[in-house]
Design an enzyme around this catalytic site. Structure first.
Site, mmCIF file in Angstrom:
data_model
loop_
_atom_site.group_PDB
_atom_site.id
_atom_site.type_symbol
_atom_site.label_atom_id
_atom_site.label_comp_id
_atom_site.label_asym_id
_atom_site.label_seq_id
_atom_site.Cartn_x
_atom_site.Cartn_y
_atom_site.Cartn_z
ATOM 1 N N ASN A 190 40.041 -53.909 21.433
ATOM 2 C CA ASN A 190 38.935 -54.642 20.821
ATOM 3 C C ASN A 190 38.798 -54.122 19.392
ATOM 4 O OD1 ASN A 190 36.550 -55.817 20.037
ATOM 5 N ND2 ASN A 190 35.363 -55.099 21.791
ATOM 6 N N GLY B 129 22.582 -56.725 24.648
ATOM 7 C CA GLY B 129 23.128 -55.491 24.072
ATOM 8 C C GLY B 129 22.640 -55.411 22.642
ATOM 9 N N ARG C 63 20.414 -58.930 14.176
ATOM 10 C CA ARG C 63 20.523 -60.363 13.862
ATOM 11 C C ARG C 63 19.248 -61.098 14.250
ATOM 12 N NH1 ARG C 63 25.905 -61.349 17.096
ATOM 13 N NH2 ARG C 63 26.410 -59.150 16.934
ATOM 14 N N GLY D 107 19.905 -54.810 28.860
ATOM 15 C CA GLY D 107 19.694 -55.480 30.149
ATOM 16 C C GLY D 107 19.932 -54.564 31.336
ATOM 17 N N GLU E 92 33.672 -56.079 30.134
ATOM 18 C CA GLU E 92 34.518 -57.030 29.417
ATOM 19 C C GLU E 92 35.975 -56.572 29.403
ATOM 20 O OE1 GLU E 92 31.241 -56.693 26.559
ATOM 21 O OE2 GLU E 92 31.895 -58.642 25.810
HETATM 22 P P1 ADP Z 1 27.066 -53.719 22.057
HETATM 23 O O1 ADP Z 1 28.206 -53.669 23.040
HETATM 24 O O2 ADP Z 1 26.559 -55.095 21.766
HETATM 25 O O3 ADP Z 1 27.246 -52.874 20.849
HETATM 26 P P2 ADP Z 1 25.565 -52.417 24.178
HETATM 27 O O4 ADP Z 1 25.737 -53.392 25.281
HETATM 28 O O5 ADP Z 1 26.251 -51.111 24.280
HETATM 29 O O6 ADP Z 1 25.814 -53.061 22.764
HETATM 30 O O7 ADP Z 1 23.983 -52.153 24.045
HETATM 31 C C1 ADP Z 1 23.476 -51.335 23.060
HETATM 32 C C2 ADP Z 1 21.966 -51.329 23.184
HETATM 33 O O8 ADP Z 1 21.588 -50.864 24.478
HETATM 34 C C3 ADP Z 1 21.313 -50.398 22.176
HETATM 35 O O9 ADP Z 1 20.187 -51.031 21.598
HETATM 36 C C4 ADP Z 1 20.864 -49.245 23.051
HETATM 37 O O10 ADP Z 1 19.738 -48.591 22.536
HETATM 38 C C5 ADP Z 1 20.526 -49.948 24.327
HETATM 39 N N1 ADP Z 1 20.438 -48.978 25.416
HETATM 40 C C6 ADP Z 1 21.417 -48.180 25.886
HETATM 41 N N2 ADP Z 1 20.919 -47.350 26.845
HETATM 42 C C7 ADP Z 1 19.604 -47.635 26.957
HETATM 43 C C8 ADP Z 1 18.527 -47.125 27.742
HETATM 44 N N3 ADP Z 1 18.721 -46.145 28.617
HETATM 45 N N4 ADP Z 1 17.303 -47.668 27.576
HETATM 46 C C9 ADP Z 1 17.099 -48.663 26.692
HETATM 47 N N5 ADP Z 1 18.063 -49.179 25.918
HETATM 48 C C10 ADP Z 1 19.294 -48.676 26.037
#
Ligand code: ADP
Length: 407
Positions: free
Chosen positions: A21, A221, A252, A343, A395
């Protein structure tokens, strides 16, 4: 467009797949067995092309990091291959079934996993006008991997593919038809690999045929998107022509009035690049509260930060709008699944996103919702007419499966 002719017939689906990726300055990789889902190793190279690049590699439960100059993506993959060799896995040898690349935009051309040929590369390049930040970076990853692993078939798996057959009414923007056609303006949808993986896993969790289930998937995310899947087919999604539309995201804006963009230009005097940066990088949670990381946002909120609370409220408001819209579009909803960083982890978002919807058949069990786990799990009560799940997305595994299936 797809071509299976050049595939090396000796490849077997029980061999692992290298999933790549590639972003503009980063490269995530994983070697994973497509059938079992067992991960051999994974890693991430960051700040590629900058003075201070780094790479982190995890294999056999051990994480190693290296700070070194990585002038380009090929250098990053080469360093990753060295980690593998040092850990006893000859990735560059004959051990791989395929290299699976995440490619963001497949336009109208690509809607299945596609064996990468020179013509396919050319077409992905042509589609870069639709995804100028993403497709060029994905191509750099493709070229780098092909250079280093010339004998392994490489496969492109497109973020847009799952939404290729959206009904016209959902995919069409109400603008002048000829202008739209001339510039390929329509809703394409993104995060498709995740929506596909999560919806398939949700159906499996329920022990039901995929084609029988009506689903809403909420991928929350850093980027965030929602989808409505009716009897196994995606009928709507929140991201549109670009990944900017829809839900409130980390940086965004999601849905805004397009008139606002005209105003920013005419009245505020911002040029197209400034507006691009504003809407993509300084909006969403970051724009509202100065913070795009959801964990930090939650901490700030708990400490009484009013901007953080306001940002959270906007986030939930927009999420509920989409849930409501998709419930009506689907008519009958069997399952709603939460996935991705927010989520999967933020119980409050799940609780607030679906609060007070008992009249619509959605009843969350607070104890189940509080459970933390890496497994798919139910968070609705047993008698909730709509099942609500948390389904960790994967993914990489989906890309590996689709790549292995093709070769
Ligand atoms: P992407 O793949 O789109 O970069 P992710 O799916 O890894 O993102 O999600 C990142 C987001 O998830 C961030 O905003 C992070 O703070 C949030 N996140 C990760 N762990 C937790 C948690 N324990 N509680 C709340 N939010 C979380």
């Amino acid at each position: 467009m797809s071509g299976v002719s050049q595939v090396n017939a000796g490849r077997r689906a029980d061999q692992p797949v290298l999933v790549v990726n590639a972003g503009s300055s980063s490269l995530k990789y994983q070697v994973v067995h497509p059938l079992s889902g067992d991960v051999v190793a994974d890693g991430i190279a960051e700040r590629i092309g900058e003075a201070q690049s780094s790479i982190t590699h995890t294999q056999n439960g051990r994480t190693e990091s290296d700070e070194l100059p990585l002038p380009d993506h090929q250098a990053a993959i080469a360093r990753a291959l060295e980690f593998f060799t040092a850990n006893g896995v000859d990735v560059a040898g004959a051990d791989l079934c395929a290299v699976g690349h995440r490619v963001v935009h497949g336009g109208r051309t690509f809607y299945r996993p596609t064996l990468i040929t020179p013509e396919v590369v050319e077409e992905i390049e042509r589609l870069s006008t639709l995804a100028p930040l993403h497709n060029p970076a994905n191509l750099i990853g493709i070229r780098a991997a092909q250079e280093l692993l010339p004998d392994v078939p490489s496969v492109a798996v497109f973020d847009t593919a799952f939404f290729h057959d959206l009904p016209d009414a959902a995919a069409t923007y109400a603008i002048d038809r000829e202008v739209a056609a001339a510039h390929a303006i329509r809703r394409y949808g993104f995060h498709g690999t995740s929506h596909e993986y999560v919806s398939a896993t949700a159906a499996e969790f329920l022990g039901r045929d995929y084609g029988d289930v009506n689903q809403i998937v909420l991928h929350l995310g850093n980027g965030a998107s929602a989808s409505a899947i009716k009897a196994g087919k995606a009928i709507d999604t929140s991201m549109g022509m670009t990944p900017l539309e829809g839900l409130v995201m980390g940086t965004r804006c999601g849905d805004v009035d397009p008139g606002m963009i005209l105003h920013l230009n005419r009245v505020a005097g911002l040029g197209v690049d400034a507006i691009d940066a504003l809407l993509n990088k300084r909006s969403g949670l970051k724009g509202l509260a100065g913070e795009n990381d959801f964990r930090t946002l939650t901490e700030k909120m708990a400490a009484g930060d009013e901007d953080a609370k306001a940002a959270y409220d906007v986030y939930i408001h927009q999420l509920r709008r989409y849930i409501g819209a998709y419930m009506i579009e689907l008519g009958r909803v069997d399952v709603i699944s939460f996935t991705a960083g927010v989520g999967e982890n933020a119980a409050s978002v799940r609780a607030d996103g679906l609060a007070e919807l008992e009249n619509y058949g959605i009843i969350i069990d607070p104890d189940r919702n509080a459970v933390r786990s890496k497994e798919p799990r139910r968070i609705s009560t047993d008698d909730s007419p709509v099942t609500v799940l948390v389904v960790p997305t994967n993914e990489e595994l989906e890309i590996a499966r689709q790549s292995a299936e093709l070769v």
